[in-house]
Design a protein around this motif. Structure first.
Motif, PDB file in Angstrom:
ATOM      1  N   LYS A  10      -1.115  -5.070   5.241  1.00  0.00           N
ATOM      2  CA  LYS A  10      -1.843  -5.401   4.111  1.00  0.00           C
ATOM      3  C   LYS A  10      -2.823  -6.666   4.454  1.00  0.00           C
ATOM      4  O   LYS A  10      -3.927  -6.774   4.092  1.00  0.00           O
ATOM      5  CB  LYS A  10      -0.961  -6.286   2.980  1.00  0.00           C
ATOM      6  CG  LYS A  10      -0.506  -4.878   2.322  1.00  0.00           C
ATOM      7  CD  LYS A  10       0.607  -5.565   0.893  1.00  0.00           C
ATOM      8  CE  LYS A  10       1.093  -4.358   0.140  1.00  0.00           C
ATOM      9  NZ  LYS A  10       1.915  -4.907  -0.803  1.00  0.00           N
ATOM     10  N   GLU A  13      -5.725  -4.976   6.338  1.00  0.00           N
ATOM     11  CA  GLU A  13      -6.566  -4.597   5.680  1.00  0.00           C
ATOM     12  C   GLU A  13      -7.537  -5.567   4.810  1.00  0.00           C
ATOM     13  O   GLU A  13      -8.588  -5.335   4.685  1.00  0.00           O
ATOM     14  CB  GLU A  13      -5.748  -3.886   4.670  1.00  0.00           C
ATOM     15  CG  GLU A  13      -6.647  -2.902   3.469  1.00  0.00           C
ATOM     16  CD  GLU A  13      -5.889  -2.248   2.509  1.00  0.00           C
ATOM     17  OE1 GLU A  13      -6.422  -1.330   1.871  1.00  0.00           O
ATOM     18  OE2 GLU A  13      -4.802  -2.595   2.330  1.00  0.00           O
ATOM     19  N   GLN A  17     -11.666  -5.778   5.221  1.00  0.00           N
ATOM     20  CA  GLN A  17     -12.522  -5.760   4.127  1.00  0.00           C
ATOM     21  C   GLN A  17     -13.505  -6.899   3.933  1.00  0.00           C
ATOM     22  O   GLN A  17     -14.616  -6.807   3.528  1.00  0.00           O
ATOM     23  CB  GLN A  17     -11.740  -5.495   2.654  1.00  0.00           C
ATOM     24  CG  GLN A  17     -10.867  -4.488   2.348  1.00  0.00           C
ATOM     25  CD  GLN A  17     -10.114  -4.378   1.312  1.00  0.00           C
ATOM     26  OE1 GLN A  17      -9.752  -5.654   0.784  1.00  0.00           O
ATOM     27  NE2 GLN A  17      -9.745  -3.334   0.693  1.00  0.00           N
TER      28      GLN A  17
END
Length: 106
Positions: A10, A13, A17
Motif C-alpha cells: 500500500k 502504491e 501515485q
C-alpha cells in the motif's frame, strides 16, 4: 490483522501515485515551455526574414547588421539583453541593459 507485506504494498502504491502526479505536472510544464519556444522561434523567423537564408544558418543580405545592433533591436522590441535577464520580456527600462548597450566598444 494486516500483514506487513500488505502495508508495504500500500505504501509503494501511494508513492507510485505521487510520482505519477509529479510526472503529470512536469508534463504540463514541458508543454507550456514547448509552446513558448515555438512562439519565440516564429518571432525570430519573422525578425530575421529567413526567406533569404541559404541553409548555412547565415542570412545573406546586403545590409548586414552587427551583433550590437541586433541586441539594440531586441531591447527596443521589449526584451532584456543584459546577462541577468537575457531574453525575458521587459516591463520597464533596465539599467543593466542600458549599461550594456551604451558601453564603449573595445
Amino acid at each position: 490483522m494486516v500483514k506487513p507485506l500488505t502495508l508495504k504494498m500500500k505504501a509503494l502504491e501511494a508513492r507510485a501515485q505521487d510520482l505519477l502526479s509529479e510526472i503529470k505536472n512536469l508534463k504540463n510544464v514541458v508543454e507550456v515551455l514547448e509552446a513558448e519556444n515555438a512562439k519565440l522561434r516564429q518571432q525570430l523567423i519573422m525578425m530575421y526574414d529567413v526567406q533569404n537564408n541559404d541553409g548555412t544558418g547565415y542570412i545573406d543580405t546586403p545590409n548586414k547588421v552587427t551583433g550590437r545592433q541586433n541586441l539594440a533591436n531586441l531591447y527596443n522590441q521589449g526584451f532584456h539583453v543584459c546577462n541577468i535577464y537575457f531574453g525575458q520580456i521587459r516591463d520597464s527600462e533596465c539599467l543593466f541593459c542600458a549599461a550594456f548597450l551604451h558601453r564603449e566598444q573595445g
